[in-house]
Design an enzyme around this catalytic site. Structure first.
Site, PDB file in Angstrom:
ATOM      1  N   HIS A   1      -7.856 -22.432  21.007  1.00 13.67           N
ATOM      2  CA  HIS A   1      -7.870 -21.206  21.819  1.00 13.67           C
ATOM      3  C   HIS A   1      -9.256 -21.094  22.440  1.00 13.67           C
ATOM      4  O   HIS A   1     -10.143 -20.408  21.927  1.00 13.67           O
ATOM      5  CB  HIS A   1      -7.548 -19.984  20.940  1.00 13.67           C
ATOM      6  CG  HIS A   1      -7.364 -18.717  21.728  1.00 13.67           C
ATOM      7  ND1 HIS A   1      -6.140 -18.327  22.226  1.00 13.67           N
ATOM      8  CD2 HIS A   1      -8.245 -17.772  22.120  1.00 13.67           C
ATOM      9  CE1 HIS A   1      -6.281 -17.177  22.879  1.00 13.67           C
ATOM     10  NE2 HIS A   1      -7.556 -16.815  22.834  1.00 13.67           N
TER      11      HIS A   1
ATOM     12  N   GLU B   1      -9.266 -20.789  17.228  1.00  6.92           N
ATOM     13  CA  GLU B   1     -10.311 -20.517  18.217  1.00  6.92           C
ATOM     14  C   GLU B   1     -11.581 -21.249  17.774  1.00  6.92           C
ATOM     15  O   GLU B   1     -11.619 -21.850  16.693  1.00  6.92           O
ATOM     16  CB  GLU B   1     -10.555 -18.997  18.354  1.00  6.92           C
ATOM     17  CG  GLU B   1     -11.443 -18.644  19.548  1.00  6.92           C
ATOM     18  CD  GLU B   1     -11.404 -17.169  19.968  1.00  6.92           C
ATOM     19  OE1 GLU B   1     -10.568 -16.401  19.447  1.00  6.92           O
ATOM     20  OE2 GLU B   1     -12.227 -16.791  20.833  1.00  6.92           O
TER      21      GLU B   1
ATOM     22  N   ASP C   1     -13.613 -16.953  24.236  1.00  7.94           N
ATOM     23  CA  ASP C   1     -13.745 -15.958  25.319  1.00  7.94           C
ATOM     24  C   ASP C   1     -15.148 -16.050  25.926  1.00  7.94           C
ATOM     25  O   ASP C   1     -16.018 -16.754  25.420  1.00  7.94           O
ATOM     26  CB  ASP C   1     -13.457 -14.541  24.792  1.00  7.94           C
ATOM     27  CG  ASP C   1     -14.477 -14.084  23.751  1.00  7.94           C
ATOM     28  OD1 ASP C   1     -14.826 -14.888  22.873  1.00  7.94           O
ATOM     29  OD2 ASP C   1     -14.925 -12.923  23.824  1.00  7.94           O
TER      30      ASP C   1
ATOM     31  N   ASP D   1      -2.366 -25.941  15.483  1.00  2.78           N
ATOM     32  CA  ASP D   1      -3.123 -26.410  16.645  1.00  2.78           C
ATOM     33  C   ASP D   1      -2.372 -26.009  17.904  1.00  2.78           C
ATOM     34  O   ASP D   1      -1.719 -26.836  18.545  1.00  2.78           O
ATOM     35  CB  ASP D   1      -3.313 -27.931  16.574  1.00  2.78           C
ATOM     36  CG  ASP D   1      -4.040 -28.459  17.817  1.00  2.78           C
ATOM     37  OD1 ASP D   1      -4.742 -27.656  18.478  1.00  2.78           O
ATOM     38  OD2 ASP D   1      -3.880 -29.657  18.122  1.00  2.78           O
TER      39      ASP D   1
HETATM   40  O1  9MR Z   1      -8.474 -14.570  23.821  1.00  3.64           O
HETATM   41  C1  9MR Z   1      -8.939 -13.592  22.891  1.00  3.64           C
HETATM   42  C2  9MR Z   1      -9.761 -14.238  21.801  1.00  3.64           C
HETATM   43  O2  9MR Z   1     -10.893 -14.849  22.360  1.00  3.64           O
HETATM   44  C3  9MR Z   1     -10.114 -13.224  20.726  1.00  3.64           C
HETATM   45  O3  9MR Z   1     -10.743 -13.819  19.614  1.00  3.64           O
HETATM   46  C4  9MR Z   1      -8.863 -12.524  20.245  1.00  3.64           C
HETATM   47  C5  9MR Z   1      -9.140 -11.459  19.211  1.00  3.64           C
HETATM   48  O4  9MR Z   1      -9.982 -10.475  19.697  1.00  3.64           O
HETATM   49  O5  9MR Z   1      -8.175 -11.937  21.323  1.00  3.64           O
HETATM   50  C6  9MR Z   1      -7.768 -12.885  22.294  1.00  3.64           C
HETATM   51  O6  9MR Z   1      -7.155 -12.193  23.340  1.00  3.64           O
HETATM   52  C7  9MR Z   1      -5.811 -11.811  23.113  1.00  3.64           C
HETATM   53  C8  9MR Z   1      -5.737 -10.308  22.928  1.00  3.64           C
HETATM   54  O7  9MR Z   1      -6.463  -9.890  21.793  1.00  3.64           O
HETATM   55  C9  9MR Z   1      -4.302  -9.853  22.817  1.00  3.64           C
HETATM   56  N1  9MR Z   1      -3.539 -10.319  23.974  1.00  3.64           N
HETATM   57  C10 9MR Z   1      -3.578 -11.764  24.143  1.00  3.64           C
HETATM   58  C11 9MR Z   1      -4.987 -12.227  24.337  1.00  3.64           C
HETATM   59  C12 9MR Z   1      -5.066 -13.722  24.646  1.00  3.64           C
HETATM   60  O8  9MR Z   1      -4.268 -14.499  23.827  1.00  3.64           O
HETATM   61  O1  9MR Z   2     -14.891 -13.974  13.734  1.00  6.18           O
HETATM   62  C1  9MR Z   2     -14.342 -12.681  13.905  1.00  6.18           C
HETATM   63  C2  9MR Z   2     -13.460 -12.369  12.705  1.00  6.18           C
HETATM   64  O2  9MR Z   2     -14.238 -12.285  11.538  1.00  6.18           O
HETATM   65  C3  9MR Z   2     -12.702 -11.084  12.946  1.00  6.18           C
HETATM   66  O3  9MR Z   2     -11.787 -10.900  11.883  1.00  6.18           O
HETATM   67  C4  9MR Z   2     -11.980 -11.153  14.279  1.00  6.18           C
HETATM   68  C5  9MR Z   2     -11.204  -9.901  14.611  1.00  6.18           C
HETATM   69  O4  9MR Z   2     -12.042  -8.818  14.812  1.00  6.18           O
HETATM   70  O5  9MR Z   2     -12.897 -11.396  15.320  1.00  6.18           O
HETATM   71  C6  9MR Z   2     -13.551 -12.628  15.190  1.00  6.18           C
HETATM   72  O6  9MR Z   2     -14.455 -12.767  16.230  1.00  6.18           O
HETATM   73  C7  9MR Z   2     -13.925 -12.990  17.547  1.00  6.18           C
HETATM   74  C8  9MR Z   2     -14.563 -11.953  18.446  1.00  6.18           C
HETATM   75  O7  9MR Z   2     -14.096 -10.678  18.091  1.00  6.18           O
HETATM   76  C9  9MR Z   2     -14.321 -12.211  19.907  1.00  6.18           C
HETATM   77  N1  9MR Z   2     -14.681 -13.560  20.278  1.00  6.18           N
HETATM   78  C10 9MR Z   2     -13.977 -14.543  19.480  1.00  6.18           C
HETATM   79  C11 9MR Z   2     -14.319 -14.387  18.017  1.00  6.18           C
HETATM   80  C12 9MR Z   2     -13.693 -15.483  17.163  1.00  6.18           C
HETATM   81  O8  9MR Z   2     -12.308 -15.406  17.114  1.00  6.18           O
END
Ligand code: 9MR
Ligand code: 9MR
Length: 571
Positions: free
Chosen positions: A498, A549, A173, A540
């Site tokens: 992702h 991600e 993100d 993947d």
């Molecule tokens: O794309 C988002 C990713 O970068 C974050 O790590 C993740 C967890 O916070 O959330 C992803 O966004 C998703 C959202 O939480 C729920 N709806 C779908 C989004 C994209 O796949």
């Molecule tokens: O790395 C983070 C992981 O420990 C948490 O369980 C998760 C859900 O809160 O979020 C991860 O961090 C994400 C962040 O919230 C948004 N940007 C992407 C990060 C990696 O997925």
């Protein structure tokens, strides 16, 4: 008969395969592959482009681990030392991905994983001469960021426009979070302090290359400058994150033009800035030409953030609670840590070493917790320990007296990681404890490797270095998924992380040098995974933000591990 069928159905679904570090091995180093599904005992190694085997050996007896799937057998070909490009073959199973035996075999990997940060620069283009196929326009100028109502202060009421450019995109993100930035930046600064010569040699081909400062430090300063701008000059407090209200779609950075906000100050953010700014200030004194004046500003900011945190010791970031009180709702990552004792310890240790004043150290119980935890975004006390042992010779007496304890704790932690690898089918510290397989498990493996490198330097014992290298082997392919988790490095690497730029840029290959999150049986994304076995719970697929991600706080320890192993193996 029935029992046999039942057993077959229960057996974890796993295709036969030969799993090894797909990048390669040092001529004099240990060389292990792990084979699943072998019928016989033989294996051999042959040149990658065909030809007669140059080495043959016997597979070790099967070993099994409940979190790692089907029984597996090790193939040890350490005795093969001639440089070259090879494959390992097992009758009935097939050939491994190709790999190299060469000195400096991980140099490109370290370079690539560091270069990844350049591709993530906010407020700057990735220029064609440095980024090649992955060039892109600048995104997110972040020079008109709004103060969210949750972050309002007398000097900066809600809606105030501030400028907070630069930094790195956190992950897949496009938001910027102080907490994950803190550990990432601290880890890279630790690398500069621990391996200064290797860092000078790490040229990443970025716009600053060729100046009198190591590329890694130039890259780190890109993020440090942003972190500094997250501090409210009015009171020293630090905003928790800079973010859009919701996650953007799968678009390129410059196409994500939704308003950006700085959101609520938090104690965690203040302490992360205090620690990183104190450490960066110290590092910059060694490179005064890098950024004249910045070392002083950083130290000033660090002390102000520390004081704010001492006066506000428990301002947690609670996104749900915040959304009940303020508009607009904020839906992006929370990084909501509930225990800040370790952040206090880390900031105190960095301030102690940079200023030489034990008042910081005496203010909080830096050594309170005797169990050493592998660092993660919400657990940073061990970063304090790393800094204390690094500066053993220059600590004020209060801290120096206790230093033996810290050293012992780090070594004990490394011993328990190392012991886990012995009977493990894949012979890696990673995942001997199934709880290692969390969201971002690749970051766990990298941070374990980093801890093992500290134990190696503290004791001079080669076995810790070997275990660190084992985790690097794990990340680059010696694991049951059959993937090298670093994009672009290895025969079989993630193609659909992702990661918004990789998805949106129209280039088939993902942006290289990014470590995929890795197996995570928690599967919080609800995607289809091939297996629920912890070490195999990886897919993947773009869908899978919980296993596929990328994130700066997983790449940073990977860079440390790869470059540290290179430096040690080259000695
Ligand atoms: O794309 C988002 C990713 O970068 C974050 O790590 C993740 C967890 O916070 O959330 C992803 O966004 C998703 C959202 O939480 C729920 N709806 C779908 C989004 C994209 O796949
Ligand atoms: O790395 C983070 C992981 O420990 C948490 O369980 C998760 C859900 O809160 O979020 C991860 O961090 C994400 C962040 O919230 C948004 N940007 C992407 C990060 C990696 O997925």
């Amino acid at each position: 008969m029935l029992a046999a069928i039942a057993l077959l159905l229960l057996a974890p679904q796993q295709t036969p395969g030969v799993h090894l570090n797909q990048v390669g091995f040092y001529p004099d180093g240990e060389k292990i592959a792990v084979v699943v599904g072998a019928q016989g005992d033989e294996f051999w190694v042959a040149p990658a482009n065909g030809g007669e085997p140059v080495f043959s050996g016997k597979l070790e007896p099967p070993r099994e681990h409940p979190a790692w799937g089907a029984p597996a057998r090790r193939a040890d070909f350490s005795a093969l030392r001639s440089p070259g490009q090879y494959r390992l073959e097992v009758p009935g199973v097939g050939a491994s991905p190709s790999f190299e035996i060469a000195p400096e075999v991980h140099a490109e990997v370290a370079r690539g994983a560091m270069k990844a940060f350049y591709y993530h620069r906010v407020s700057a283009p990735a220029l064609p001469e440095y980024a090649g196929r992955w060039a892109r326009p600048a995104g997110h100028p972040d020079d008109r960021v709004r103060v969210h109502p949750s972050a309002a202060s007398p000097g900066r009421p809600a809606g105030t426009v501030i400028s907070a450019p630069y930094g790195w995109y956190d992950a897949g993100d496009y938001n910027k979070y102080v907490v994950s930035s803190g550990i990432s930046t601290g880890t890279l600064l630790a690398l500069i302090e621990d391996y200064p010569e290797a860092v000078v040699g790490l040229e990443t081909d970025i716009p600053e290359s060729g100046d009198r400062v190591p590329d890694l430090l130039d890259e780190v300063l890109w993020n440090v400058r942003w972190m500094l701008s997250m501090q409210d000059p009015g009171d020293g407090g630090v905003y928790h994150k800079l973010t859009t209200a919701e996650f953007s779609g799968m678009v390129m950075p410059h196409e994500d033009t939704a308003p950006r906000f700085v959101v609520q100050k938090s104690t965690a953010a203040a302490l992360n800035l205090a620690a990183v700014a104190a450490q960066a200030s110290r590092v910059l004194r060694r490179y005064p030409e890098a950024a004249p004046g910045l070392a002083d500003s950083l130290l000033h900011a660090a002390v102000a953030a520390w004081q704010w945190a001492r006066e506000h010791p428990d301002v947690l970031y609670d996104q749900g609670g915040l959304n009940r009180r303020f508009d607009p709702d904020i839906e992006t990552g929370a990084y909501g840590d509930r225990n800040l004792a370790d952040e206090f310890a880390w900031a105190a240790a960095e301030l102690l070493v940079t200023t030489g004043q034990d008042s910081f150290y005496r203010a909080v119980p830096v050594l309170a917790d005797s169990a050493v935890t592998v660092p993660a975004w919400n657990s940073v006390r061990t970063l304090a320990y790393y800094t204390l042992v690094r500066f053993v010779d220059s600590l004020p007496p209060a801290a120096a007296d206790e230093l033996e304890q810290v050293r012992g704790r780090l070594i004990t932690a490394a011993d328990s990681l190392a012991a886990g690898a012995e009977d493990h089918p894949y012979r890696v510290p990673m995942g001997a404890n199934p709880r290692d397989f969390v969201w971002g498990s690749s970051g766990v493996a990298a941070n374990q490797g980093m801890l093992l490198l500290y134990a190696h330097r503290l004791t001079g014992e080669p076995r810790y270095l070997q275990r660190a290298l084992d985790n690097l082997d794990y990340l680059l392919g010696r694991n049951p998924t059959g993937y090298s988790f670093l994009t672009g490095f290895g025969d079989r690497t993630p193609m659909h992380p992702h990661h918004r730029p990789s998805q949106a840029d129209g280039v088939e290959d993902p942006v290289p040098g990014w470590l995929s999150g890795g197996p995570n049986p928690g599967r919080q994304d609800g995607c289809d995974y091939p297996s629920t076995v912890p070490a195999l719970a990886y897919v993947d697929d773009l869908c899978s933000y919980a296993s596929n991600e990328v994130a700066i706080n997983w790449n940073a320890p990977f860079v440390y591990l790869a470059l540290g192993v290179e430096a040690e193996m080259g000695d």
